[in-house]
Write a protein that holds these residues in place. Structure first.
Motif, PDB file in Angstrom:
ATOM      1  N   MET A  25       8.578   0.504  -5.384  1.00 13.07           N
ATOM      2  CA  MET A  25       7.456  -0.425  -5.315  1.00 13.07           C
ATOM      3  C   MET A  25       7.063  -0.613  -3.853  1.00 13.07           C
ATOM      4  SD  MET A  25       7.675  -4.311  -6.520  1.00 13.07           S
ATOM      5  CE  MET A  25       6.292  -5.183  -7.090  1.00 13.07           C
ATOM      6  N   ALA A  26       5.824  -0.274  -3.520  1.00 13.70           N
ATOM      7  CA  ALA A  26       5.293  -0.479  -2.173  1.00 13.70           C
ATOM      8  C   ALA A  26       4.478  -1.765  -2.191  1.00 13.70           C
ATOM      9  CB  ALA A  26       4.428   0.697  -1.752  1.00 13.70           C
ATOM     10  N   VAL A  27       4.877  -2.723  -1.374  1.00 12.59           N
ATOM     11  CA  VAL A  27       4.225  -4.033  -1.351  1.00 12.59           C
ATOM     12  C   VAL A  27       3.432  -4.175  -0.064  1.00 12.59           C
ATOM     13  CG1 VAL A  27       4.601  -6.520  -1.356  1.00 12.59           C
ATOM     14  CG2 VAL A  27       6.068  -5.053  -2.720  1.00 12.59           C
TER      15      VAL A  27
ATOM     16  N   TYR B 226       0.618  -4.466  -4.949  1.00 11.43           N
ATOM     17  CA  TYR B 226       1.818  -3.644  -4.986  1.00 11.43           C
ATOM     18  C   TYR B 226       1.529  -2.413  -5.822  1.00 11.43           C
ATOM     19  CZ  TYR B 226       2.546  -5.976  -9.494  1.00 11.43           C
ATOM     20  OH  TYR B 226       2.386  -6.469 -10.755  1.00 11.43           O
ATOM     21  N   PHE B 227       2.235  -1.336  -5.488  1.00  8.48           N
ATOM     22  CA  PHE B 227       2.009  -0.047  -6.123  1.00  8.48           C
ATOM     23  C   PHE B 227       3.357   0.511  -6.548  1.00  8.48           C
ATOM     24  CE2 PHE B 227      -1.165  -0.950  -2.960  1.00  8.48           C
ATOM     25  CZ  PHE B 227      -2.338  -0.794  -3.678  1.00  8.48           C
TER      26      PHE B 227
ATOM     27  N   ASN C  84       1.779   6.530  -0.787  1.00  7.62           N
ATOM     28  CA  ASN C  84       0.457   7.157  -0.755  1.00  7.62           C
ATOM     29  C   ASN C  84      -0.563   6.376  -1.572  1.00  7.62           C
ATOM     30  OD1 ASN C  84       1.241   9.193   0.963  1.00  7.62           O
ATOM     31  ND2 ASN C  84       1.818  10.563  -0.703  1.00  7.62           N
ATOM     32  N   LYS C  85      -0.129   5.804  -2.691  1.00 11.10           N
ATOM     33  CA  LYS C  85      -1.042   4.969  -3.487  1.00 11.10           C
ATOM     34  C   LYS C  85      -1.488   3.754  -2.686  1.00 11.10           C
ATOM     35  CE  LYS C  85       0.678   5.978  -8.135  1.00 11.10           C
ATOM     36  NZ  LYS C  85       1.347   5.411  -9.311  1.00 11.10           N
TER      37      LYS C  85
ATOM     38  N   ARG D 265      -1.617   3.542   0.576  1.00  8.26           N
ATOM     39  CA  ARG D 265      -2.454   3.992   1.688  1.00  8.26           C
ATOM     40  C   ARG D 265      -3.882   4.300   1.243  1.00  8.26           C
ATOM     41  NH1 ARG D 265       1.447   5.245   5.788  1.00  8.26           N
ATOM     42  NH2 ARG D 265       2.361   3.168   5.875  1.00  8.26           N
ATOM     43  N   GLN D 266      -4.057   4.679  -0.014  1.00  9.87           N
ATOM     44  CA  GLN D 266      -5.404   4.935  -0.514  1.00  9.87           C
ATOM     45  C   GLN D 266      -6.209   3.643  -0.580  1.00  9.87           C
ATOM     46  OE1 GLN D 266      -4.884   6.893  -4.248  1.00  9.87           O
ATOM     47  NE2 GLN D 266      -4.385   8.874  -3.324  1.00  9.87           N
ATOM     48  N   HIS D 267      -5.559   2.556  -0.954  1.00 14.02           N
ATOM     49  CA  HIS D 267      -6.261   1.279  -1.066  1.00 14.02           C
ATOM     50  C   HIS D 267      -6.305   0.509   0.249  1.00 14.02           C
ATOM     51  CE1 HIS D 267      -5.506   2.151  -5.293  1.00 14.02           C
ATOM     52  NE2 HIS D 267      -6.505   1.334  -5.550  1.00 14.02           N
ATOM     53  N   HIS D 268      -5.249   0.614   1.047  1.00 14.43           N
ATOM     54  CA  HIS D 268      -5.142  -0.087   2.327  1.00 14.43           C
ATOM     55  C   HIS D 268      -4.700   0.924   3.385  1.00 14.43           C
ATOM     56  CE1 HIS D 268      -5.372  -3.802   0.022  1.00 14.43           C
ATOM     57  NE2 HIS D 268      -4.421  -3.314  -0.750  1.00 14.43           N
ATOM     58  N   PRO D 269      -5.645   1.657   3.988  1.00 15.35           N
ATOM     59  CA  PRO D 269      -5.289   2.789   4.856  1.00 15.35           C
ATOM     60  C   PRO D 269      -4.427   2.441   6.076  1.00 15.35           C
ATOM     61  CG  PRO D 269      -7.641   2.765   4.408  1.00 15.35           C
ATOM     62  CD  PRO D 269      -7.084   1.519   3.837  1.00 15.35           C
ATOM     63  N   ASN D 270      -4.685   1.333   6.726  1.00 13.46           N
ATOM     64  CA  ASN D 270      -3.972   1.035   7.966  1.00 13.46           C
ATOM     65  C   ASN D 270      -2.970  -0.097   7.835  1.00 13.46           C
ATOM     66  OD1 ASN D 270      -5.407   3.014   9.392  1.00 13.46           O
ATOM     67  ND2 ASN D 270      -7.119   1.626   9.664  1.00 13.46           N
ATOM     68  N   ALA D 271      -2.737  -0.570   6.645  1.00 13.78           N
ATOM     69  CA  ALA D 271      -1.834  -1.702   6.452  1.00 13.78           C
ATOM     70  C   ALA D 271      -0.401  -1.231   6.276  1.00 13.78           C
ATOM     71  CB  ALA D 271      -2.265  -2.499   5.231  1.00 13.78           C
TER      72      ALA D 271
END
Length: 104
Positions: free
Chosen positions: A59-61, A68-69, A79-80, A82-88
């Protein structure tokens, strides 16, 4: 005739005395701990319902937005996000009792 060797002066002390690494290191650790605490709140909120269906998934938070992904692969979850939040920056948890995603 040979030239005499120059006398070498030995420097003692810090190479960069104006940079205080201990202060920067403690500041960095405090920022990392605050980021972890913000991410852990989101993880603890959704863990009971996800542990039943996606046990040992990753889980990436992203704590700023609360998104969360989830994926079976750690890099796919990152990667999921990063697609929604590129620099976060994201924090990785493993959906199990401890939440630890790596080796100890």
């Amino acid at each position: 005739m040979t030239d005499p060797k120059p006398i070498r002066t030995v420097r003692r002390g810090r190479i960069f005395p104006n940079i205080q690494w201990s202060e920067k290191k403690s500041q960095w650790k405090a920022q990392q701990e605050a980021f972890y605490q913000r991410s852990k709140v989101i993880f603890d909120r959704v863990k009971p319902e996800l542990i039943k269906t996606q046990y040992n998934w990753y889980m990436a938070v992203e704590p700023e937005s609360g998104d969360y992904f989830i994926d079976t692969d750690e890099l796919a979850a990152i990667n999921k996000s990063r697609q929604h939040h590129p620099n976060a920056p994201v924090f990785i948890f493993r959906i199990n009792q401890t939440g630890i995603a790596g080796t100890i």
